[in-house]
Design an enzyme around this catalytic site. Structure first.
Site, PDB file in Angstrom:
ATOM      1  N   ASP A  67     -32.755 -54.301 -29.489  1.00  0.00           N
ATOM      2  CA  ASP A  67     -31.871 -53.136 -29.334  1.00  0.00           C
ATOM      3  C   ASP A  67     -32.626 -51.827 -29.560  1.00  0.00           C
ATOM      4  OD1 ASP A  67     -32.122 -53.344 -32.066  1.00  0.00           O
ATOM      5  OD2 ASP A  67     -29.971 -53.361 -32.503  1.00  0.00           O
ATOM      6  N   SER A  68     -33.946 -51.914 -29.863  1.00  0.00           N
ATOM      7  CA  SER A  68     -34.794 -50.711 -29.832  1.00  0.00           C
ATOM      8  C   SER A  68     -34.763 -50.108 -28.429  1.00  0.00           C
ATOM      9  CB  SER A  68     -36.239 -51.061 -30.215  1.00  0.00           C
ATOM     10  OG  SER A  68     -36.735 -52.082 -29.363  1.00  0.00           O
ATOM     11  N   ASP A 106     -31.149 -59.310 -28.745  1.00  0.00           N
ATOM     12  CA  ASP A 106     -30.553 -58.724 -29.948  1.00  0.00           C
ATOM     13  C   ASP A 106     -29.052 -58.567 -29.752  1.00  0.00           C
ATOM     14  OD1 ASP A 106     -31.941 -58.069 -32.251  1.00  0.00           O
ATOM     15  OD2 ASP A 106     -32.834 -56.262 -31.393  1.00  0.00           O
ATOM     16  N   LYS A 136     -30.683 -62.625 -31.678  1.00  0.00           N
ATOM     17  CA  LYS A 136     -31.180 -62.157 -32.980  1.00  0.00           C
ATOM     18  C   LYS A 136     -30.103 -61.270 -33.595  1.00  0.00           C
ATOM     19  CE  LYS A 136     -34.571 -58.865 -33.484  1.00  0.00           C
ATOM     20  NZ  LYS A 136     -33.869 -57.775 -34.204  1.00  0.00           N
ATOM     21  N   GLU A 138     -29.214 -58.895 -37.375  1.00  0.00           N
ATOM     22  CA  GLU A 138     -29.866 -58.259 -38.526  1.00  0.00           C
ATOM     23  C   GLU A 138     -29.127 -58.560 -39.831  1.00  0.00           C
ATOM     24  OE1 GLU A 138     -30.552 -54.053 -37.966  1.00  0.00           O
ATOM     25  OE2 GLU A 138     -31.635 -54.383 -36.083  1.00  0.00           O
ATOM     26  N   GLU A 205     -39.474 -57.006 -41.231  1.00  0.00           N
ATOM     27  CA  GLU A 205     -39.869 -55.667 -40.772  1.00  0.00           C
ATOM     28  C   GLU A 205     -40.133 -54.734 -41.945  1.00  0.00           C
ATOM     29  OE1 GLU A 205     -37.578 -53.920 -37.591  1.00  0.00           O
ATOM     30  OE2 GLU A 205     -38.581 -51.978 -37.821  1.00  0.00           O
TER      31      GLU A 205
HETATM   32  O1  KIV Z   1     -35.077 -54.062 -31.513  1.00  0.00           O
HETATM   33  C1  KIV Z   1     -36.254 -54.403 -31.649  1.00  0.00           C
HETATM   34  O2  KIV Z   1     -37.136 -54.100 -30.840  1.00  0.00           O
HETATM   35  C2  KIV Z   1     -36.595 -55.199 -32.817  1.00  0.00           C
HETATM   36  C3  KIV Z   1     -38.036 -55.413 -33.131  1.00  0.00           C
HETATM   37  C4  KIV Z   1     -38.608 -54.197 -33.757  1.00  0.00           C
HETATM   38  C5  KIV Z   1     -38.247 -56.584 -33.987  1.00  0.00           C
HETATM   39  O3  KIV Z   1     -35.731 -55.633 -33.521  1.00  0.00           O
END
Ligand code: KIV
Length: 283
Positions: A67-68, A106, A136, A138, A205
């Site tokens: 989600d970056s 994510d 994924k 968090e 992280e």
């Molecule tokens: O969203 C993302 O790119 C991430 C990575 C930094 C692990 O969660």
């Protein structure tokens, strides 16, 4: 004609059998084997078809539709605004570009925190609609761990993420986490709880390298570090940082190319040739 043999077309034999290599797609079980064998796991993020195809062809093991993407591809200030619909749209494009790597999507902010059934619904959509193999999420508090357990029970592989969790930016900032004994113990507990709940891997992280090393030694599942030192079972970078595309990047990221410069110069060269009537060349 009776008894005549049908000739197979020549292309069937164009590659000698001994030279044909069938590369198996990466699975979550493979990642655990690699941890046991001490073979480092390579993870990069992607948000579109073209980038995903290149990363896959380069031999990256896991492609994370992180989600970056909210910040590096959609221009938001944080990861919070990106929606599940947007994540699924990009994840489907990434998936279309990938043959070998394991694709993980994510789950974005507030698409899983309300309840386990919300988590199953959102994660299920990622598998059914975008075709990814895992999700994924968090955090590692008891509510999240319970969702992880229920997701894995219905057959949805889950990657955990502890330490600096950007969806909690308004509580944590982007500072290194786990610097006090209490904070380190909390991250340690979260990582173990996620592993016990059935997560197949966990991102660590921006935590102290010694803490990451201790968690890595303790967990049966692979740890994937970002800003967590060299002793994790694998490493992940945001591909915009890897390529030198980000305007601002975290101190622990490393750029292996400077695509901002390459793209700017290409656009300037094109503009200059168009304005000087040098492109396209006349017939
Ligand atoms: O969203 C993302 O790119 C991430 C990575 C930094 C692990 O969660």
């Amino acid at each position: 004609m009776a008894g005549a043999r049908i000739q197979a077309p020549a292309f069937i034999f164009s590659v000698p059998p001994q030279k044909r290599t069938i590369k198996m797609a990466v699975t979550t079980q493979q990642l655990t084997k690699w941890k046991q064998q001490g073979r480092s796991i390579v993870v990069l993020t992607a948000w579109d078809y073209g980038i995903a195809q290149l990363l896959d062809e380069a031999g990256v093991d896991v492609i994370l539709v992180g989600d970056s993407m909210a910040m590096v591809a959609l221009g938001y200030q944080t990861t919070l605004p990106v929606t599940l619909e947007e994540m699924l749209h990009h994840a489907a494009a990434v998936r279309r570009g990938v043959n070998q790597a394991l694709v993980v999507c994510d789950l974005p902010f507030l698409s899983y925190q309300e309840s386990s059934s919300q988590a199953i619904h959102s994660a299920g959509r990622a598998l059914k609609e975008a075709g990814v193999q895992a999700v994924k999420l968090e955090g590692g508090n008891p509510a999240i761990a319970s969702s992880v357990a229920q997701l894995t029970q219905v057959g949805i592989p889950v990657m955990g993420h502890v330490g600096l969790t950007p969806q909690s930016v308004h509580q944590l900032g982007y500072r290194r986490q786990g610097k006090t004994t209490d904070a380190a113990e909390r991250i340690w507990e979260e990582a173990i709880t996620l592993s016990e709940a059935g997560a197949f891997a966990v991102i660590l992280e921006h935590i102290p390298p010694e803490l990451a090393a201790q968690i890595t030694a303790k967990l049966p599942i692979p740890t994937i570090g970002i800003g967590a030192g060299a002793d994790c079972d694998g490493q992940v970078l945001v591909t915009a940082d890897l390529l030198g595309l980000s305007q601002k990047q975290p101190p622990f990221a490393k750029s292996y190319a400077n695509l901002r410069q390459v793209i700017t110069e290409a656009a300037q060269d094109f503009a200059s040739e168009v304005r000087q009537h040098q492109f396209p060349e006349g017939d």
